[in-house]
Design a protein around this motif. Sequence first.
Motif, PDB file in Angstrom:
ATOM      1  N   GLY A  77     -73.546 -82.884  14.121  1.00  0.00           N
ATOM      2  CA  GLY A  77     -74.541 -83.696  14.809  1.00  0.00           C
ATOM      3  C   GLY A  77     -73.984 -84.339  16.065  1.00  0.00           C
ATOM      4  O   GLY A  77     -74.638 -84.366  17.116  1.00  0.00           O
ATOM      5  N   MET A  78     -72.760 -84.867  15.978  1.00  0.00           N
ATOM      6  CA  MET A  78     -72.115 -85.424  17.166  1.00  0.00           C
ATOM      7  C   MET A  78     -71.934 -84.344  18.224  1.00  0.00           C
ATOM      8  O   MET A  78     -72.128 -84.584  19.421  1.00  0.00           O
ATOM      9  CB  MET A  78     -70.762 -86.030  16.785  1.00  0.00           C
ATOM     10  N   GLY A  79     -71.572 -83.154  17.779  1.00  0.00           N
ATOM     11  CA  GLY A  79     -71.392 -82.058  18.729  1.00  0.00           C
ATOM     12  C   GLY A  79     -72.670 -81.727  19.475  1.00  0.00           C
ATOM     13  O   GLY A  79     -72.666 -81.554  20.700  1.00  0.00           O
ATOM     14  N   GLY A  80     -73.797 -81.657  18.742  1.00  0.00           N
ATOM     15  CA  GLY A  80     -75.068 -81.371  19.393  1.00  0.00           C
ATOM     16  C   GLY A  80     -75.477 -82.462  20.366  1.00  0.00           C
ATOM     17  O   GLY A  80     -75.953 -82.193  21.476  1.00  0.00           O
ATOM     18  N   GLY A  81     -75.283 -83.725  19.974  1.00  0.00           N
ATOM     19  CA  GLY A  81     -75.637 -84.835  20.844  1.00  0.00           C
ATOM     20  C   GLY A  81     -74.789 -84.906  22.100  1.00  0.00           C
ATOM     21  O   GLY A  81     -75.272 -85.263  23.186  1.00  0.00           O
ATOM     22  N   LEU A  82     -73.505 -84.562  21.969  1.00  0.00           N
ATOM     23  CA  LEU A  82     -72.616 -84.550  23.132  1.00  0.00           C
ATOM     24  C   LEU A  82     -72.892 -83.370  24.055  1.00  0.00           C
ATOM     25  O   LEU A  82     -72.724 -83.464  25.274  1.00  0.00           O
ATOM     26  CB  LEU A  82     -71.152 -84.499  22.672  1.00  0.00           C
ATOM     27  N   PHE A  83     -73.321 -82.254  23.480  1.00  0.00           N
ATOM     28  CA  PHE A  83     -73.440 -81.021  24.260  1.00  0.00           C
ATOM     29  C   PHE A  83     -74.747 -80.927  25.036  1.00  0.00           C
ATOM     30  O   PHE A  83     -74.759 -80.650  26.238  1.00  0.00           O
ATOM     31  CB  PHE A  83     -73.300 -79.802  23.351  1.00  0.00           C
ATOM     32  N   HIS A  84     -75.868 -81.146  24.376  1.00  0.00           N
ATOM     33  CA  HIS A  84     -77.157 -80.776  24.966  1.00  0.00           C
ATOM     34  C   HIS A  84     -77.543 -81.536  26.232  1.00  0.00           C
ATOM     35  O   HIS A  84     -77.816 -80.894  27.264  1.00  0.00           O
ATOM     36  CB  HIS A  84     -78.269 -80.896  23.918  1.00  0.00           C
ATOM     37  N   PRO A  85     -77.614 -82.884  26.240  1.00  0.00           N
ATOM     38  CA  PRO A  85     -78.106 -83.552  27.458  1.00  0.00           C
ATOM     39  C   PRO A  85     -77.295 -83.234  28.707  1.00  0.00           C
ATOM     40  O   PRO A  85     -77.877 -82.847  29.736  1.00  0.00           O
ATOM     41  CB  PRO A  85     -78.052 -85.040  27.077  1.00  0.00           C
ATOM     42  N   PRO A  86     -75.949 -83.367  28.677  1.00  0.00           N
ATOM     43  CA  PRO A  86     -75.211 -83.064  29.911  1.00  0.00           C
ATOM     44  C   PRO A  86     -75.255 -81.592  30.289  1.00  0.00           C
ATOM     45  O   PRO A  86     -75.303 -81.258  31.483  1.00  0.00           O
ATOM     46  CB  PRO A  86     -73.782 -83.525  29.602  1.00  0.00           C
ATOM     47  N   ASN A  87     -75.261 -80.702  29.299  1.00  0.00           N
ATOM     48  CA  ASN A  87     -75.301 -79.277  29.627  1.00  0.00           C
ATOM     49  C   ASN A  87     -76.652 -78.892  30.221  1.00  0.00           C
ATOM     50  O   ASN A  87     -76.716 -78.162  31.223  1.00  0.00           O
ATOM     51  CB  ASN A  87     -75.028 -78.433  28.378  1.00  0.00           C
ATOM     52  N   ASN A  88     -77.735 -79.374  29.627  1.00  0.00           N
ATOM     53  CA  ASN A  88     -79.058 -79.066  30.163  1.00  0.00           C
ATOM     54  C   ASN A  88     -79.215 -79.573  31.587  1.00  0.00           C
ATOM     55  O   ASN A  88     -79.715 -78.866  32.473  1.00  0.00           O
ATOM     56  CB  ASN A  88     -80.141 -79.700  29.280  1.00  0.00           C
ATOM     57  N   SER A  89     -78.796 -80.812  31.805  1.00  0.00           N
ATOM     58  CA  SER A  89     -78.956 -81.419  33.122  1.00  0.00           C
ATOM     59  C   SER A  89     -78.094 -80.724  34.168  1.00  0.00           C
ATOM     60  O   SER A  89     -78.569 -80.366  35.253  1.00  0.00           O
ATOM     61  CB  SER A  89     -78.604 -82.907  33.040  1.00  0.00           C
ATOM     62  N   ALA A  90     -76.811 -80.499  33.851  1.00  0.00           N
ATOM     63  CA  ALA A  90     -75.900 -79.897  34.824  1.00  0.00           C
ATOM     64  C   ALA A  90     -76.273 -78.453  35.145  1.00  0.00           C
ATOM     65  O   ALA A  90     -76.090 -77.988  36.275  1.00  0.00           O
ATOM     66  CB  ALA A  90     -74.466 -79.955  34.290  1.00  0.00           C
ATOM     67  N   THR A  91     -76.823 -77.737  34.168  1.00  0.00           N
ATOM     68  CA  THR A  91     -77.166 -76.334  34.385  1.00  0.00           C
ATOM     69  C   THR A  91     -78.321 -76.184  35.363  1.00  0.00           C
ATOM     70  O   THR A  91     -78.336 -75.268  36.196  1.00  0.00           O
ATOM     71  CB  THR A  91     -77.530 -75.671  33.044  1.00  0.00           C
ATOM     72  N   LEU A  92     -79.305 -77.080  35.322  1.00  0.00           N
ATOM     73  CA  LEU A  92     -80.501 -76.935  36.145  1.00  0.00           C
ATOM     74  C   LEU A  92     -80.523 -77.835  37.374  1.00  0.00           C
ATOM     75  O   LEU A  92     -81.414 -77.710  38.215  1.00  0.00           O
ATOM     76  CB  LEU A  92     -81.747 -77.219  35.287  1.00  0.00           C
ATOM     77  N   ASN A  93     -79.562 -78.750  37.494  1.00  0.00           N
ATOM     78  CA  ASN A  93     -79.585 -79.708  38.606  1.00  0.00           C
ATOM     79  C   ASN A  93     -79.528 -79.046  39.974  1.00  0.00           C
ATOM     80  O   ASN A  93     -80.077 -79.564  40.943  1.00  0.00           O
ATOM     81  CB  ASN A  93     -78.408 -80.684  38.481  1.00  0.00           C
ATOM     82  N   THR A  94     -78.828 -77.932  40.098  1.00  0.00           N
ATOM     83  CA  THR A  94     -78.620 -77.317  41.410  1.00  0.00           C
ATOM     84  C   THR A  94     -79.645 -76.243  41.741  1.00  0.00           C
ATOM     85  O   THR A  94     -79.509 -75.541  42.738  1.00  0.00           O
ATOM     86  CB  THR A  94     -77.214 -76.693  41.480  1.00  0.00           C
ATOM     87  N   ILE A  95     -80.687 -76.092  40.885  1.00  0.00           N
ATOM     88  CA  ILE A  95     -81.675 -75.045  41.103  1.00  0.00           C
ATOM     89  C   ILE A  95     -82.780 -75.554  42.020  1.00  0.00           C
ATOM     90  O   ILE A  95     -83.333 -76.629  41.793  1.00  0.00           O
ATOM     91  CB  ILE A  95     -82.279 -74.585  39.753  1.00  0.00           C
ATOM     92  N   PRO A  96     -83.149 -74.799  43.074  1.00  0.00           N
ATOM     93  CA  PRO A  96     -84.222 -75.244  43.971  1.00  0.00           C
ATOM     94  C   PRO A  96     -85.577 -75.188  43.272  1.00  0.00           C
ATOM     95  O   PRO A  96     -85.771 -74.424  42.333  1.00  0.00           O
ATOM     96  CB  PRO A  96     -84.154 -74.226  45.125  1.00  0.00           C
TER      97      PRO A  96
END
Length: 514
Positions: A387-406
């Motif tokens: 559970g800690m792994g999922g909470g640590l992984f998802h928000p920053p990964n989702n945000s960082a992956t799509l932040n640079t997309i036009p």
Amino acid sequence: MIHHHGSNCHGPGQPSCTEPCRGLPGGQDRWWTLAAVECGNFVVYMDGFIVTLALPAMSRHFGVGLSVFKWVIVAYLLTVTVTLLPAGRLADIWGRRRIVVTGMSVLVLSSVLCAMAPTVGSLIAFRILQGIGGGLVLANVMAEITAVFPKQERRKAMAVNASILALAQVTGLVLGGLLIGQFGWRSIFLVILTVSLAGLILSLRVLKARPRPQDRTAMDWTGAVLAIVATSAPFLLIERLSSTGLTLANLALLIGGGVVLVLFLIVERRLPKPLLTLNLFRSRAFLCGSVAAAFYFIAAVSCYFLLPLYAQLVLGRSPVMAGVLVVPLSLVATATSLTVSSLGDRVGGRTLSTAGMLSLSAGLLGLSWLGPHSSTAAIVCPLVLMGMGGGLFHPPNNSATLNTIPPEHLSVANGFFSMARNFGQAIGAALAATLLAHALGAAGADGALAGVVGARLNGQPLDAFLGAQQLAYRLAAAMGLVGAVVSVLRGAELPGSAPMGPKSVATVNDGRRR
């Protein structure tokens, strides 16, 4: 002038604006939009987890073993996966609102059909229809979030998104267990129907049609077919390897899948408006974030598939108690994801996501030691780590992956990102189910799920189940470690980085603007 994403909203040579961006909905509207799309997110993920608990009850009803019934889950996950990329492109052509509403409507219809399915074959067919609806909805969730939230609020919105995923798990497991015990397995589809209907009504009332590109072209159906074939090939290969091993036919299937993938890339490169914009992969942040998400779900989904079966078939627990057993994972994931959203700017997405993958692997390794009489503590402790792994992984990964997309590529980028996540989920479920079905089949216990409620495996079937479970969890832990390496390779996220403009998509490297 229409502004996008709340960052770099000033034009060339103009000062930064301090007023709210007119291209973004107001604060309250943004959160209502989030609520609308998260209804779809909730029902799609709940649909995947709630059915897992019902497999023994379905097996008893139809008298079919795990080798057949695994497709009730795998067919749904696979269909969601292959639908996502075409759905992302269709959203660019027809608009996200229209695609989301269509997907919710399909979910409503297919839920009724699944609840009435007379045979296992028809149930699997209706689950495929359900997967199409789920793919149409899911392809647009994070694109809508990224489109309407400015960057300073996007981490919080992504944390809510991750929390909804965890809440869907809790609801699916607990409510599903209660309904199966009281009203039978068909009742779980009435829950999916209710939530889908609520999501459809909310989407019609809240989601707004947004301006679409003036130069939009026809759908790339050739690319869509090639993408579906290339994505489906690994599942057919897993199924054949479990029964026949590495043969010339299976080797030919592997090579054929690779050829189709190459053809897909050639077709996409030559089209002016392809199904998938290949230049997106020049961004290391987008590529590594998508691949890391796939490995996260390959690893994590083995727990959601195996643990409810372990609780019922090995520990002799009821469906509802089997569901309750997994609740700590979802609760910890929810609490961690909401906490970690405030740490992203200080710690960095790469560090948080990598730590999440390592925590996930540690939890899966702990689950691999479960035996015929394991205590609740021996189960819950690894689940807390997961559970800690999922909470640590998802928000920053989702945000960082799509932040640079036009903005003009958001739907396609989100479609691929969601496809990578669900491809991992489907592959993870297929691997775990195939390993378990193969072991039970070799032990002459393929119909083990069809035993009476509360009956425990013993003798050779028990040894076969535990052996397959241990192998599946350790394989999943290894996949988590691979995902951690990929997460490290994404490069550091630049603070305050803005979405790429159309020209900069082709010039991005290492997740940074040149």
